[in-house]
Structures are given as structure tokens and as C-alpha cells.
Motif scaffolding. Structure first.
Motif, PDB file in Angstrom:
ATOM      1  N   VAL A 152      75.287  48.265  40.156  1.00  0.00           N
ATOM      2  CA  VAL A 152      74.302  47.467  39.419  1.00  0.00           C
ATOM      3  C   VAL A 152      74.422  45.976  39.715  1.00  0.00           C
ATOM      4  O   VAL A 152      73.483  45.212  39.452  1.00  0.00           O
ATOM      5  CB  VAL A 152      74.413  47.720  37.898  1.00  0.00           C
ATOM      6  CG1 VAL A 152      74.096  49.163  37.584  1.00  0.00           C
ATOM      7  CG2 VAL A 152      75.803  47.339  37.373  1.00  0.00           C
ATOM      8  N   PRO A 156      70.634  45.004  41.275  1.00  0.00           N
ATOM      9  CA  PRO A 156      70.138  44.948  39.905  1.00  0.00           C
ATOM     10  C   PRO A 156      68.712  45.474  39.837  1.00  0.00           C
ATOM     11  O   PRO A 156      67.954  45.367  40.806  1.00  0.00           O
ATOM     12  CB  PRO A 156      70.199  43.456  39.571  1.00  0.00           C
ATOM     13  CG  PRO A 156      70.061  42.769  40.897  1.00  0.00           C
ATOM     14  CD  PRO A 156      70.763  43.661  41.878  1.00  0.00           C
ATOM     15  N   ARG A 158      65.750  48.156  37.314  1.00  0.00           N
ATOM     16  CA  ARG A 158      65.541  49.256  36.370  1.00  0.00           C
ATOM     17  C   ARG A 158      65.672  50.584  37.099  1.00  0.00           C
ATOM     18  O   ARG A 158      65.159  50.753  38.197  1.00  0.00           O
ATOM     19  CB  ARG A 158      64.162  49.106  35.728  1.00  0.00           C
ATOM     20  CG  ARG A 158      64.031  47.844  34.858  1.00  0.00           C
ATOM     21  CD  ARG A 158      62.590  47.476  34.614  1.00  0.00           C
ATOM     22  NE  ARG A 158      61.925  47.116  35.869  1.00  0.00           N
ATOM     23  CZ  ARG A 158      60.641  46.775  35.977  1.00  0.00           C
ATOM     24  NH1 ARG A 158      59.867  46.779  34.906  1.00  0.00           N
ATOM     25  NH2 ARG A 158      60.123  46.456  37.153  1.00  0.00           N
ATOM     26  N   ARG A 159      66.320  51.540  36.444  1.00  0.00           N
ATOM     27  CA  ARG A 159      66.668  52.797  37.084  1.00  0.00           C
ATOM     28  C   ARG A 159      66.161  53.987  36.282  1.00  0.00           C
ATOM     29  O   ARG A 159      66.042  53.923  35.063  1.00  0.00           O
ATOM     30  CB  ARG A 159      68.200  52.905  37.214  1.00  0.00           C
ATOM     31  CG  ARG A 159      68.818  51.969  38.232  1.00  0.00           C
ATOM     32  CD  ARG A 159      70.299  51.765  37.956  1.00  0.00           C
ATOM     33  NE  ARG A 159      71.002  51.250  39.123  1.00  0.00           N
ATOM     34  CZ  ARG A 159      70.952  49.996  39.540  1.00  0.00           C
ATOM     35  NH1 ARG A 159      70.241  49.100  38.869  1.00  0.00           N
ATOM     36  NH2 ARG A 159      71.616  49.620  40.633  1.00  0.00           N
ATOM     37  N   ILE A 199      77.063  54.974  34.860  1.00  0.00           N
ATOM     38  CA  ILE A 199      75.716  54.460  35.110  1.00  0.00           C
ATOM     39  C   ILE A 199      74.786  54.608  33.916  1.00  0.00           C
ATOM     40  O   ILE A 199      73.762  53.930  33.832  1.00  0.00           O
ATOM     41  CB  ILE A 199      75.098  55.176  36.349  1.00  0.00           C
ATOM     42  CG1 ILE A 199      73.875  54.409  36.887  1.00  0.00           C
ATOM     43  CG2 ILE A 199      74.701  56.599  36.016  1.00  0.00           C
ATOM     44  CD1 ILE A 199      74.189  53.068  37.469  1.00  0.00           C
ATOM     45  N   HIS A 202      72.924  51.881  32.208  1.00  0.00           N
ATOM     46  CA  HIS A 202      72.001  51.097  33.039  1.00  0.00           C
ATOM     47  C   HIS A 202      70.758  51.906  33.428  1.00  0.00           C
ATOM     48  O   HIS A 202      69.952  51.442  34.237  1.00  0.00           O
ATOM     49  CB  HIS A 202      72.722  50.632  34.311  1.00  0.00           C
ATOM     50  CG  HIS A 202      73.937  49.801  34.034  1.00  0.00           C
ATOM     51  ND1 HIS A 202      73.888  48.454  33.738  1.00  0.00           N
ATOM     52  CD2 HIS A 202      75.259  50.150  33.987  1.00  0.00           C
ATOM     53  CE1 HIS A 202      75.105  47.999  33.532  1.00  0.00           C
ATOM     54  NE2 HIS A 202      75.967  49.004  33.673  1.00  0.00           N
ATOM     55  N   ASP A 204      67.264  53.151  32.613  1.00  0.00           N
ATOM     56  CA  ASP A 204      66.172  52.751  31.718  1.00  0.00           C
ATOM     57  C   ASP A 204      65.292  53.923  31.310  1.00  0.00           C
ATOM     58  O   ASP A 204      64.614  53.853  30.277  1.00  0.00           O
ATOM     59  CB  ASP A 204      65.316  51.682  32.408  1.00  0.00           C
ATOM     60  CG  ASP A 204      66.116  50.421  32.697  1.00  0.00           C
ATOM     61  OD1 ASP A 204      66.078  49.496  31.870  1.00  0.00           O
ATOM     62  OD2 ASP A 204      66.786  50.369  33.746  1.00  0.00           O
TER      63      ASP A 204
END
Length: 346
Positions: A152, A156, A158-159, A199, A202, A204
């Protein structure tokens, strides 16, 4: 005789040579698959050519999976002669004794990965989970591996990952931890869960369907995601600013079975033999992004060379991917899924 008619007769004769003897003309079998564009593609690739060559009628239905087969078999009310399932479902159904034994004197298994050839089930097609990212965010320097996706700081954004397919996400997580593709199976479930834990804060969006995954990426709600290759291919065709490859893809097979007690077993066996034959398998990627399960399909000359590079089960692409082990998930799926769901819901 016209040239067109003579070519058609030769083609049918070639298909008929696949089976030991023709089915009884006038036989009717019912095949159940997943519906939608995939089943429409199967109709053109498998069902219509087989019906024409064998002189039988193939009726169609749709299935929701193993539970449907189990209900029919245990209730002595089998209405399907062939049905499609996920490979892990085939492995579980086989353990429960829900399927007829397959006759490999009729069905030619050469060209099919031995892991997808069993006494009572055989592979039929492939899908892949791939990593997709938006090029309007990363250019050509987006995440290329699952370790990149997990990084991340370097990437960086949105995932999105799948919450509905624990087997796929745990396989991806194992790759993200640094395992080479030939060391992912048998999956270290606890190790893969630790990888997911790193993860999950992180992520979304946890998608539950291919359509949702596609929409998340298309609308720019996420910058990178796991996604099925067919959905990724559709985004590319529609002109979305995305990039993906089959590097570190997770290859998932579907299979076909003859439910125990099927009323037209003999005709179904001959039809199934044709479905997995190289000639008909080569038809599938002409209509849909699911890959042929028979590698000899790529030797038929029916698939345009420029198309082969985009097919997930093409020989060069298979080398880059992990094939999910259906036998492994047969015995570990329930526990692994429960642990996975508990983790991502925290």
C-alpha cells in the motif's frame, strides 16, 4: 454436391469419430449450465454441433450448483443428464457418490490436465482471477503482482477483492506472501489468512459478483482489483482505461458430470465426449472468454493466432498461473471459508 455441403459432411464425420458409436437417433438429453452469455456460447460451441452430429435433441436448463444435483439424486428425481459445476463442487459431489462413472473408452481425456480427469467428473472450461488496475491512475507503472497489490505504500489507492470466493482470494493471498506459483498448493490456510489480515484494512470493497467487480473498476470506485478475466476483457473491449495480464492469475476450472440415475446415460456419455473434444473445445473462445480445458484445442487451427494470446488457458498463459486444486478444497473448503468470512467481517 456443393463444396459447402461436402465440407459440412466431412466436419460432422470427424466429430462422429470421437465416439465409439452414434447415439440412438431421436434421443433427447438435458444439459444444465450457468445460463447467461456463457451458456449461449456453450450452445454455439458444444450443444448445437453435438446435437447435429449425433442426431439427438439437447434440451437446456440452468443450475445453481451442487445443491441442485444433490436434491435430484437423493430424491430419486433426476431430470438432468449432464450438468456443469465448479471443480471443487465436482470433488465434493464425487465424495458423496452423486455422479455416474465416466467411460474413458468413449471420452478421450488426452489433452486435459490429469488433475481435471476423474472417475466421475471431467473438466470443461477455465476462468481466471487476474489483477486489474486503472491506467489513468498508474499509467503503465501499476501493480503487476499480488505482492504489489498488497504494497500500500508503493501503490496507494482504492482496492477491491472477492468476499464470495474464499478459495480464489486465499490463493491470491498466498501469492502475495511471496510463494512461487508451484508452491501455492497445498495452501497453508493459516498463512494465507495472515496475508489477508495484512491487506483487509486497505480493501475498500469486497465484491460478491463478477458484475459488481466490473462496475467498481469501470466507475473508478477502485483503482485496482481482483477480477475474473472475462469481466476484465469486457472492460478492455469497452475502452476502459485498464490493464491486466495472466501473470500470477488463479486458474479455476469448471467440470461436467452425469448425475447418478440420469435417464439417458448412454447418450449423455457420447455427448460429453464431444463437448471435451479438441474440435468443439476450440469453438468456445470464439464466443466467450472462458478458456478451453483441452489443450489440443490450440492445435486445431480453428482459433485465430491473434486470439490465442488473450485466452487464459493458452499454453503460454497457463504457465504463468496457479491451477486451483479441487481435491484440496474438497476437504478444506468449509473450514477455510468460515475462517475467511470471520476475518474479513471483523
Amino acid at each position: 454436391m456443393s463444396r459447402t455441403r461436402s465440407v459440412r459432411i466431412l466436419a460432422v464425420a470427424g466429430l462422429m469419430a470421437i465416439v465409439a458409436a452414434p447415439a440412438v437417433a431421436g434421443d433427447t438429453i438435458t444439459v444444465a449450465s450457468w445460463g447467461g452469455t456463457y451458456q449461449e456460447a456453450q450452445t454455439k460451441a458444444f450443444f448445437t454441433p453435438t446435437a447435429d452430429a449425433l442426431g439427438i435433441t439437447i434440451k437446456q436448463d440452468t443450475t445453481n450448483g451442487l445443491d441442485d444435483v444433490r436434491l435430484q439424486v437423493t430424491g430419486n428425481a433426476v431430470k438432468w443428464d449432464i450438468t456443469e459445476l465448479g471443480a471443487d463442487e465436482c470433488a465434493r459431489g464425487s465424495k458423496e457418490g452423486l455422479f455416474e462413472k465416466l467411460d474413458y473408452g468413449i471420452i478421450d481425456k488426452s489433452g486435459i490436465n490429469p488433475k481435471l480427469v476423474h472417475d466421475d467428473w471431467v473438466g470443461i472450461s477455465y476462468t481466471s482471477v487476474v489483477l486489474i488496475y486503472r491506467t489513468d491512475v498508474f499509467g503503465d507503472k501499476g501493480p503487476k503482482t499480488w505482492a504489489d497489490f498488497w504494497n500500500v505504500e508503493k501503490f496507494p489507492g482504492r482496492r477491491a477483492l472477492s468476499s464470495s470466493q474464499a478459495t480464489e482470494t486465499l490463493s491470491v493471498a498466498a501469492l502475495a506472501s511471496g510463494l512461487p506459483i508451484d508452491k501455492v498448493y497445498p495452501v497453508d490456510i493459516d498463512g494465507a489468512l495472515k496475508s489477508v489480515d495484512k491487506i483487509r484494512g486497505h480493501v475498500d470493497a469486497w465484491w460478491t459478483s463478477g458484475a459488481q467487480a466490473m462496475q467498481l473498476v469501470k466507475d473508478g470506485e477502485v483503482d485496482m482489483a481482483s477480477i475474473w478475466n472475462g469481466r476484465a476483457g469486457t472492460l478492455k473491449k469497452e475502452g476502459a482505461p485498464v490493464s491486466f495480464s495472466f501473470d500470477q492469475g488463479v486458474l479455476t476450472a469448471d467440470c461436467m458430470v452425469i448425475p447418478k440415475g440420469a435417464k439417458n446415460k448412454e447418450a449423455a456419455m457420447k455427448a460429453l465426449a464431444m463437448f471435451v473434444s479438441p474440435q468443439l473445445q476450440a469453438n468456445l473462445p470464439l464466443y466467450v472468454d472462458n478458456g478451453p480445458v483441452n489443450e489440443k484445442a490450440f492445435e486445431t487451427g480453428k482459433i485465430p493466432p491473434e486470439r490465442i494470446k488473450d485466452i487464459n488457458s493458452a499454453p503460454e498463459n497457463v504457465k504463468k498461473q496457479v491451477l486451483q486444486d479441487a481435491e484440496f478444497w474438497r476437504d478444506t473448503l468449509v473450514e477455510a471459508t468460515e475462517k475467511f468470512n470471520n476475518l474479513i467481517q471483523q
